[in-house]
Motif scaffolding. Sequence first.
Motif, PDB file in Angstrom:
ATOM      1  N   ASN A  28       0.812  17.952   3.869  1.00 31.75           N
ATOM      2  CA  ASN A  28       1.120  17.092   4.622  1.00 31.75           C
ATOM      3  C   ASN A  28       0.475  15.828   4.365  1.00 31.75           C
ATOM      4  O   ASN A  28       1.362  14.694   4.690  1.00 31.75           O
ATOM      5  N   ASP A  29      -0.606  16.025   4.166  1.00 39.66           N
ATOM      6  CA  ASP A  29      -1.635  14.841   4.284  1.00 39.66           C
ATOM      7  C   ASP A  29      -1.537  13.704   2.938  1.00 39.66           C
ATOM      8  O   ASP A  29      -1.393  12.799   2.554  1.00 39.66           O
ATOM      9  N   LEU A  30      -0.867  15.081   1.757  1.00 38.46           N
ATOM     10  CA  LEU A  30      -0.990  14.341   0.855  1.00 38.46           C
ATOM     11  C   LEU A  30       0.242  13.873   0.432  1.00 38.46           C
ATOM     12  O   LEU A  30       0.379  13.031  -0.251  1.00 38.46           O
ATOM     13  N   LEU A  31       1.530  14.626   1.382  1.00 36.03           N
ATOM     14  CA  LEU A  31       2.730  13.622   0.991  1.00 36.03           C
ATOM     15  C   LEU A  31       2.698  12.364   1.792  1.00 36.03           C
ATOM     16  O   LEU A  31       4.185  12.018   0.666  1.00 36.03           O
ATOM     17  N   VAL A  32       1.410  11.175   2.707  1.00 32.28           N
ATOM     18  CA  VAL A  32       1.853  10.517   2.894  1.00 32.28           C
ATOM     19  C   VAL A  32       1.234   9.349   2.459  1.00 32.28           C
ATOM     20  O   VAL A  32       1.321   7.793   2.677  1.00 32.28           O
ATOM     21  N   CYS A  33       0.265   9.704   1.591  1.00 33.62           N
ATOM     22  CA  CYS A  33      -0.059   8.986   0.071  1.00 33.62           C
ATOM     23  C   CYS A  33       0.689   8.380  -0.711  1.00 33.62           C
ATOM     24  O   CYS A  33       2.072   8.624  -0.950  1.00 33.62           O
ATOM     25  N   LYS A  34       0.172   6.834  -0.212  1.00 34.47           N
ATOM     26  CA  LYS A  34       1.210   5.441  -1.401  1.00 34.47           C
ATOM     27  C   LYS A  34       0.663   5.739  -2.724  1.00 34.47           C
ATOM     28  O   LYS A  34       1.881   5.198  -3.263  1.00 34.47           O
ATOM     29  N   SER A  35      -0.126   6.307  -3.452  1.00 33.24           N
ATOM     30  CA  SER A  35      -0.474   5.909  -5.045  1.00 33.24           C
ATOM     31  C   SER A  35      -1.710   7.294  -5.422  1.00 33.24           C
ATOM     32  O   SER A  35      -1.788   7.809  -4.536  1.00 33.24           O
ATOM     33  N   THR A  36      -1.513   7.097  -6.513  1.00 34.63           N
ATOM     34  CA  THR A  36      -2.426   7.601  -6.991  1.00 34.63           C
ATOM     35  C   THR A  36      -4.031   7.663  -6.562  1.00 34.63           C
ATOM     36  O   THR A  36      -4.658   8.608  -6.329  1.00 34.63           O
ATOM     37  N   GLN A  37      -4.383   6.836  -6.582  1.00 31.91           N
ATOM     38  CA  GLN A  37      -5.800   6.399  -6.049  1.00 31.91           C
ATOM     39  C   GLN A  37      -5.393   7.376  -4.796  1.00 31.91           C
ATOM     40  O   GLN A  37      -7.223   7.420  -4.110  1.00 31.91           O
ATOM     41  N   GLU A  38      -5.286   6.980  -3.564  1.00 28.59           N
ATOM     42  CA  GLU A  38      -5.112   7.818  -2.430  1.00 28.59           C
ATOM     43  C   GLU A  38      -5.041   9.079  -2.470  1.00 28.59           C
ATOM     44  O   GLU A  38      -5.591   9.735  -1.690  1.00 28.59           O
ATOM     45  N   VAL A  39      -4.558   9.561  -2.964  1.00 29.95           N
ATOM     46  CA  VAL A  39      -4.205  11.024  -3.398  1.00 29.95           C
ATOM     47  C   VAL A  39      -5.763  11.692  -4.320  1.00 29.95           C
ATOM     48  O   VAL A  39      -6.440  12.355  -3.756  1.00 29.95           O
ATOM     49  N   ALA A  40      -6.297  10.511  -4.987  1.00 36.91           N
ATOM     50  CA  ALA A  40      -7.757  11.514  -5.969  1.00 36.91           C
ATOM     51  C   ALA A  40      -8.467  10.974  -4.848  1.00 36.91           C
ATOM     52  O   ALA A  40      -9.820  12.043  -4.278  1.00 36.91           O
ATOM     53  N   TYR A  41      -8.854  10.089  -3.658  1.00 37.44           N
ATOM     54  CA  TYR A  41      -9.544   9.780  -2.543  1.00 37.44           C
ATOM     55  C   TYR A  41      -9.865  10.629  -2.143  1.00 37.44           C
ATOM     56  O   TYR A  41     -10.839  11.098  -1.404  1.00 37.44           O
ATOM     57  N   TYR A  42      -8.343  11.341  -1.614  1.00 36.59           N
ATOM     58  CA  TYR A  42      -7.986  12.347   0.021  1.00 36.59           C
ATOM     59  C   TYR A  42      -8.627  13.796  -0.911  1.00 36.59           C
ATOM     60  O   TYR A  42      -9.380  14.725  -0.526  1.00 36.59           O
ATOM     61  N   LEU A  43      -8.284  13.753  -2.546  1.00 33.03           N
ATOM     62  CA  LEU A  43      -8.652  15.607  -3.175  1.00 33.03           C
ATOM     63  C   LEU A  43     -10.211  15.500  -2.954  1.00 33.03           C
ATOM     64  O   LEU A  43     -10.906  16.332  -3.131  1.00 33.03           O
ATOM     65  N   LYS A  44     -10.748  14.332  -3.786  1.00 35.19           N
ATOM     66  CA  LYS A  44     -12.345  13.835  -3.220  1.00 35.19           C
ATOM     67  C   LYS A  44     -13.219  14.363  -1.913  1.00 35.19           C
ATOM     68  O   LYS A  44     -14.538  14.994  -2.185  1.00 35.19           O
ATOM     69  N   THR A 325       3.461  17.203  -8.230  1.00 36.02           N
ATOM     70  CA  THR A 325       4.650  16.499  -8.149  1.00 36.02           C
ATOM     71  C   THR A 325       4.640  15.789  -7.674  1.00 36.02           C
ATOM     72  O   THR A 325       5.343  14.569  -7.441  1.00 36.02           O
ATOM     73  N   ILE A 326       3.408  15.497  -6.290  1.00 35.66           N
ATOM     74  CA  ILE A 326       3.064  14.588  -5.574  1.00 35.66           C
ATOM     75  C   ILE A 326       2.844  13.366  -6.310  1.00 35.66           C
ATOM     76  O   ILE A 326       3.607  11.945  -5.641  1.00 35.66           O
ATOM     77  N   LEU A 327       2.290  13.399  -6.738  1.00 35.38           N
ATOM     78  CA  LEU A 327       1.889  12.070  -7.928  1.00 35.38           C
ATOM     79  C   LEU A 327       3.439  11.619  -8.569  1.00 35.38           C
ATOM     80  O   LEU A 327       3.075  11.110  -8.817  1.00 35.38           O
ATOM     81  N   GLU A 328       4.565  12.248  -9.098  1.00 32.35           N
ATOM     82  CA  GLU A 328       5.134  11.872  -9.903  1.00 32.35           C
ATOM     83  C   GLU A 328       6.269  11.556  -8.604  1.00 32.35           C
ATOM     84  O   GLU A 328       7.099   9.980  -9.112  1.00 32.35           O
ATOM     85  N   GLY A 329       6.053  12.337  -7.366  1.00 35.58           N
ATOM     86  CA  GLY A 329       7.195  11.606  -6.811  1.00 35.58           C
ATOM     87  C   GLY A 329       6.740  10.442  -5.937  1.00 35.58           C
ATOM     88  O   GLY A 329       7.619   9.152  -5.956  1.00 35.58           O
ATOM     89  N   ILE A 330       4.905   9.409  -6.339  1.00 40.89           N
ATOM     90  CA  ILE A 330       4.649   8.789  -5.855  1.00 40.89           C
ATOM     91  C   ILE A 330       5.401   7.271  -6.563  1.00 40.89           C
ATOM     92  O   ILE A 330       6.152   6.354  -6.888  1.00 40.89           O
ATOM     93  N   ARG A 331       5.067   7.902  -7.896  1.00 32.54           N
ATOM     94  CA  ARG A 331       4.905   7.076  -9.163  1.00 32.54           C
ATOM     95  C   ARG A 331       6.785   6.703  -9.132  1.00 32.54           C
ATOM     96  O   ARG A 331       7.062   5.685  -9.335  1.00 32.54           O
ATOM     97  N   TYR A 332       7.852   7.599  -8.715  1.00 25.50           N
ATOM     98  CA  TYR A 332       9.556   7.569  -8.534  1.00 25.50           C
ATOM     99  C   TYR A 332       9.718   6.841  -7.301  1.00 25.50           C
ATOM    100  O   TYR A 332      10.757   6.850  -7.038  1.00 25.50           O
ATOM    101  N   GLU A 333       8.623   6.307  -6.400  1.00 23.82           N
ATOM    102  CA  GLU A 333       8.509   6.230  -5.043  1.00 23.82           C
ATOM    103  C   GLU A 333       9.945   6.841  -4.250  1.00 23.82           C
ATOM    104  O   GLU A 333      10.336   6.388  -3.372  1.00 23.82           O
ATOM    105  N   LEU A 334      10.088   8.218  -4.545  1.00 23.10           N
ATOM    106  CA  LEU A 334      10.536   9.241  -3.399  1.00 23.10           C
ATOM    107  C   LEU A 334      10.117   9.804  -2.527  1.00 23.10           C
ATOM    108  O   LEU A 334       9.208   9.177  -1.641  1.00 23.10           O
ATOM    109  N   PRO A 335      11.061   9.963  -1.231  1.00 19.50           N
ATOM    110  CA  PRO A 335      10.417  10.000   0.133  1.00 19.50           C
ATOM    111  C   PRO A 335       9.814  11.012   0.338  1.00 19.50           C
ATOM    112  O   PRO A 335      10.136  11.827   0.003  1.00 19.50           O
ATOM    113  N   ALA A 336       8.663  11.316   1.050  1.00 15.44           N
ATOM    114  CA  ALA A 336       7.512  12.153   0.978  1.00 15.44           C
ATOM    115  C   ALA A 336       9.270  13.936   1.606  1.00 15.44           C
ATOM    116  O   ALA A 336       8.595  14.409   1.036  1.00 15.44           O
TER     117      ALA A 336
END
Length: 349
Positions: A28-44, A325-336
């Motif tokens: 759920n936290d990852l689904l609200v990320c807006k960029s690859t960098q935000e996903v990477a920051y959260y995972l790290k 899939t989340i990263l791809e969704g962010i790339r194509y600006e799909l809603p969470a």
Amino acid sequence: MLSSLSSNAVLARARTRFGRRLTEHNFNDLLVCKSTQEVAYYLKNRTYYNSILADVSESEITRSQLEVLLKQSLFEDCASLGRYGSSVGEHMSEYLIRRSEIEQIMHSLIILNSGKTEGYTVYMPEYLLAHTRIDVEALGHMKTFDHLLKALENTPYRKIVEQFRPEDGELLDYTGIENALYTYLYEDTFRMISKYYKGEAAAQLREIFNSYLDLDNYVRIVRMKTFYKAPPEAIRGALLPFSTIKKDFMEKLINARDVQEVHDLMAKTRPGRRYLKNQEQFEEDIPMKTQYNICRHNIHFSTHASVVMLSYIFVKQAEIADITTILEGIRYELPASKISKLLTIVNFQ
């Protein structure tokens, strides 16, 4: 065969790593990320992926680089578990390597068919780079079908792919090559299971693959009827030659009038009765979700190190696929909310 001590070590470590998996809260936290960098920051900073991302600048990492590092984590887990049961780790590593090589070849076919080979970059995890026999440098510079064959020179894939040489001006037969390569992969996998495992362990290992393949062929039939209005002979050519469903019943599926009849027929089979209960799931997601569900059960209840280790690897593979899939969704600006419906794991937490 594994000694009792090493077997127990594999079981314990695989289950411990399963306990570190991402939770529904994490997703759920990852689904609200807006960029690859935000996903990477959260995972790290918030998950066990911190070790694989420790030396990474999350503000600069690209989507492709992050996906490669996630796959690297999968290979490292397999290798690490293998140190406690070398035969299990070796066989599972071989499967992962072959599957990853085939995925890379299929991506290369897409690039060749698109005609956009300029600037093509091959991204491979370090573990795969160290073990693959594909000429990665040659693959990265390919411009033609012959260049691809040259990159596959020292692999069993060259002979398989070469059979599909296109006529001048024709596109590569992507589906035909895909089927031939995955047929090779699963034939080799079932051969490995028969050679090294017996009894209940062998049966549980086969179930992991058979359930996936039965449902993958079902999805292929649905896809061919839905998107291509394909005749029976074309559908037969699109299926993998592995099934627990009897040949005459498979013919009924192939010759069904429409998708609803395919579903109704499939629901009468053993895999259909067990795994097609959720009418709301996307057809394409059924094989992986089923495999994930079986593997979760195995991790908790199987007493065989080989089964628990393979199950853990597939569970982690599903986790990485969901992050991708989340990263791809962010790339194509799909809603969470839409991305969430495409995920394998969330509904099974």
